[in-house]
Design a protein around this motif. Structure first.
Motif, short mmCIF file in Angstrom:
data_model
loop_
_atom_site.label_atom_id
_atom_site.label_comp_id
_atom_site.label_asym_id
_atom_site.label_seq_id
_atom_site.Cartn_x
_atom_site.Cartn_y
_atom_site.Cartn_z
N MET A 78 0.83 -1.20 0.00
CA MET A 78 0.00 0.00 0.00
C MET A 78 0.87 1.25 0.00
O MET A 78 2.00 1.24 0.45
CB MET A 78 -0.91 0.02 1.24
N GLN A 79 0.28 2.33 -0.54
CA GLN A 79 0.90 3.65 -0.51
C GLN A 79 0.01 4.57 0.33
O GLN A 79 -1.21 4.36 0.42
CB GLN A 79 1.02 4.23 -1.92
N VAL A 80 0.61 5.59 0.93
CA VAL A 80 -0.15 6.53 1.74
C VAL A 80 0.30 7.94 1.41
O VAL A 80 1.47 8.17 1.07
CB VAL A 80 0.01 6.24 3.25
N ALA A 81 -0.62 8.88 1.46
CA ALA A 81 -0.31 10.30 1.29
C ALA A 81 -1.14 11.10 2.28
O ALA A 81 -2.31 10.77 2.53
CB ALA A 81 -0.60 10.76 -0.13
N ILE A 82 -0.54 12.13 2.85
CA ILE A 82 -1.19 12.95 3.88
C ILE A 82 -0.91 14.41 3.59
O ILE A 82 0.23 14.78 3.27
CB ILE A 82 -0.65 12.59 5.28
N PHE A 83 -1.93 15.25 3.70
CA PHE A 83 -1.73 16.68 3.52
C PHE A 83 -2.90 17.43 4.16
O PHE A 83 -3.92 16.85 4.51
CB PHE A 83 -1.59 17.06 2.04
N ARG A 84 -2.73 18.73 4.30
CA ARG A 84 -3.78 19.57 4.87
C ARG A 84 -4.48 20.36 3.78
O ARG A 84 -3.95 20.58 2.70
CB ARG A 84 -3.20 20.51 5.94
N ALA A 85 -5.70 20.81 4.09
CA ALA A 85 -6.48 21.63 3.17
C ALA A 85 -7.47 22.45 3.97
O ALA A 85 -7.73 22.17 5.15
CB ALA A 85 -7.23 20.75 2.16
N ASP A 86 -8.01 23.49 3.36
CA ASP A 86 -9.10 24.22 3.99
C ASP A 86 -10.30 23.29 4.15
O ASP A 86 -10.47 22.33 3.38
CB ASP A 86 -9.49 25.43 3.15
N ASN A 87 -11.16 23.58 5.11
CA ASN A 87 -12.32 22.73 5.36
C ASN A 87 -13.43 23.04 4.36
O ASN A 87 -14.48 23.58 4.71
CB ASN A 87 -12.81 22.91 6.80
N PHE A 88 -13.20 22.66 3.11
CA PHE A 88 -14.17 22.96 2.06
C PHE A 88 -15.41 22.07 2.14
O PHE A 88 -16.41 22.32 1.44
CB PHE A 88 -13.52 22.84 0.67
N LEU A 89 -15.40 21.05 3.01
CA LEU A 89 -16.57 20.21 3.20
C LEU A 89 -17.44 20.64 4.37
O LEU A 89 -18.53 20.10 4.57
CB LEU A 89 -16.13 18.75 3.41
N GLY A 90 -16.96 21.60 5.15
CA GLY A 90 -17.73 22.07 6.30
C GLY A 90 -17.91 21.02 7.38
O GLY A 90 -18.91 21.06 8.12
N LEU A 91 -16.96 20.12 7.54
CA LEU A 91 -17.06 19.09 8.58
C LEU A 91 -16.90 19.70 9.96
O LEU A 91 -16.08 20.60 10.16
CB LEU A 91 -16.00 18.02 8.36
N GLU A 92 -17.67 19.20 10.91
CA GLU A 92 -17.59 19.66 12.29
C GLU A 92 -17.35 18.48 13.21
O GLU A 92 -18.27 17.73 13.53
CB GLU A 92 -18.89 20.40 12.68
N ASP A 93 -16.09 18.28 13.59
CA ASP A 93 -15.69 17.20 14.50
C ASP A 93 -16.22 15.85 14.05
O ASP A 93 -16.64 15.02 14.86
CB ASP A 93 -16.19 17.51 15.93
N TRP A 94 -16.16 15.62 12.77
CA TRP A 94 -16.72 14.39 12.19
C TRP A 94 -15.80 13.89 11.09
O TRP A 94 -15.36 14.66 10.25
CB TRP A 94 -18.11 14.65 11.63
N GLN A 95 -15.53 12.58 11.11
CA GLN A 95 -14.66 11.98 10.11
C GLN A 95 -15.46 11.34 8.99
O GLN A 95 -16.56 10.81 9.23
CB GLN A 95 -13.78 10.91 10.74
N LEU A 96 -14.86 11.33 7.80
CA LEU A 96 -15.42 10.61 6.65
C LEU A 96 -14.37 9.65 6.13
O LEU A 96 -13.19 10.01 6.00
CB LEU A 96 -15.80 11.59 5.54
N TRP A 97 -14.81 8.44 5.83
CA TRP A 97 -13.91 7.42 5.26
C TRP A 97 -14.59 6.81 4.04
O TRP A 97 -15.73 6.36 4.12
CB TRP A 97 -13.60 6.34 6.29
N LEU A 98 -13.88 6.82 2.92
CA LEU A 98 -14.44 6.31 1.67
C LEU A 98 -13.46 5.33 1.05
O LEU A 98 -12.25 5.57 1.04
CB LEU A 98 -14.71 7.46 0.70
#
Length: 370
Positions: free
Chosen positions: A179-199
């Motif tokens: 497996m490969q992994v990548a991690i980075f930051r971004a502005d909260n363009f999804l408007g998430l509030e203390d909630w994770q999403l996994w797809l």
């Protein structure tokens, strides 16, 4: 006072510096970055590692900095929710646990603040060569300087320079997990509030969670390596790794296009192959390895931070007890850590494509005494 050079200023290195100073050693930490590193994912302090942090006087501060997730949603490839939990998240486990999840950069900052007055820090430099004899280790630095130390510890990660110089090529010890992994930051363009999403969409997917009072996102992509060529892309080749991720994620649906746009704009992008480091011995002469340099369990285990913190404590404790006999100390370190490392590395392979069972995590994170 015996001198110890620690290569690596991430988590394991500063933790070791603290405990070495506690036992009367003079630690020097050398780190290639110009300052304590920022960026990265959320990490976990679990089980016995909580006691290590408590003994460092950092437990309450770590709790103040912890993430505040309310739960998570698991999505199909089209973004439809197929599972929801307010009891646990994939990144931290059960939300009612005493374990602490916080950003890696926050923990790095805590450790640096706790140790900078008691240890020498050398930023913007690295180890280029080592020569050891019965009296000590002569270290040549990338800057051209040379210094002598009683001992050297490689706490410089999965691609450890110290390990390569003393033990041999990485290929002898690295075991890719496909497996490969990548991690980075971004502005909260999804408007998430203390909630994770996994797809997950086929052999690729991503996890997204908000941080910094929901003002930012941390995005983690994971995907099956296309073949040996992709796995060999150097982790320092940022543009090459971004292109590899873009190619693999082109077919992923839902919000992947916006996330890939954020990836190209990210200044803190990190990517690497997921692998474990497995070695028959973590020391040679006056040189020892700590954390990912000696026994990387991979992000799939969720235990890399705890292994680093506990390993630092055990190594320093062994050196303190050995009254200058580093060979006996390194033997003690190996004896105490190896069963613990084995259980925690097994977490990464227990359930390919998903987290290990709660029972396995509970057993592994507490399987050592300080």
């Amino acid at each position: 006072m015996k001198t110890v050079l620690i290569s690596g200023g991430g988590l394991a290195g500063p933790a070791l510096a603290y405990w070495l100073r506690h036992h009367g050693f003079a630690p020097t930490v050398v780190e290639r970055a110009p300052a304590p590193r920022t960026g990265g994912q959320a990490v976990d302090i679990r089980g016995v590692a909580l006691e290590v942090v408590r003994r460092m006087g950092l437990l309450e501060r770590a709790r103040e900095l912890r993430t505040r997730m309310r739960g998570m949603s698991v999505l199909d490839g089209d973004g439809n929710e197929i599972e929801r939990s307010t009891d646990k998240t994939y990144s931290s486990g059960r939300l009612d646990s005493d374990d602490i999840e916080l950003l890696r950069e926050d923990l790095t900052g805590l450790l640096y603040e706790r140790t900078r007055d008691g240890a020498e820090y050398v930023f913007g430099d690295g180890v280029a060569a080592l020569q050891q004899d019965e009296h000590g280790v002569r270290v040549e630095f990338e800057s051209g300087r040379s210094r002598g130390f009683d001992l050297v510890v490689g706490a410089d990660g999965q691609h450890s320079t110290v390990r390569g110089l003393v033990f041999g090529p990485e290929e002898e010890f690295a075991h890719p997990l496909g497996m490969q992994v990548a991690i980075f930051r971004a502005d909260n363009f999804l408007g998430l509030e203390d909630w994770q999403l996994w797809l997950r969409d086929g052999a690729a997917g991503y996890g997204i969670y908000p941080v910094r009072d929901n003002s930012e996102l941390r995005i983690t992509f994971g995907w099956a390596a296309a073949g040996p060529q992709e796995q060999r892309i150097d982790h320092r080749d940022i543009e090459g790794r971004k292109r590899a991720l873009a190619d693999r994620m082109a077919a992923v649906r839902w919000e992947a296009p916006r996330m890939l746009k954020a990836m190209w704009e990210a200044s803190d992008f990190y990517s690497d192959a997921m692998a474990q480091i497995r070695m028959d011995r973590w020391s040679r002469g006056r040189v020892a390895l700590l954390g990912d340099a000696g026994y990387c369990a991979s992000p799939l285990s969720g235990q890399g931070t705890s292994l680093a913190l506990i390993g630092a404590y055990v190594l320093a404790d062994a050196l303190g007890r050995a009254d200058g006999e580093h060979g006996a100390a390194f033997d003690d370190y190996e004896r105490r850590m190896r069963p613990f490392v084995g259980l925690n590395q097994a977490l990464a392979t227990e359930n390919p494509g998903g987290p290990a069972s709660e029972e396995s995590v509970e057993r592994a994170k507490n399987a050592i005494s300080l």
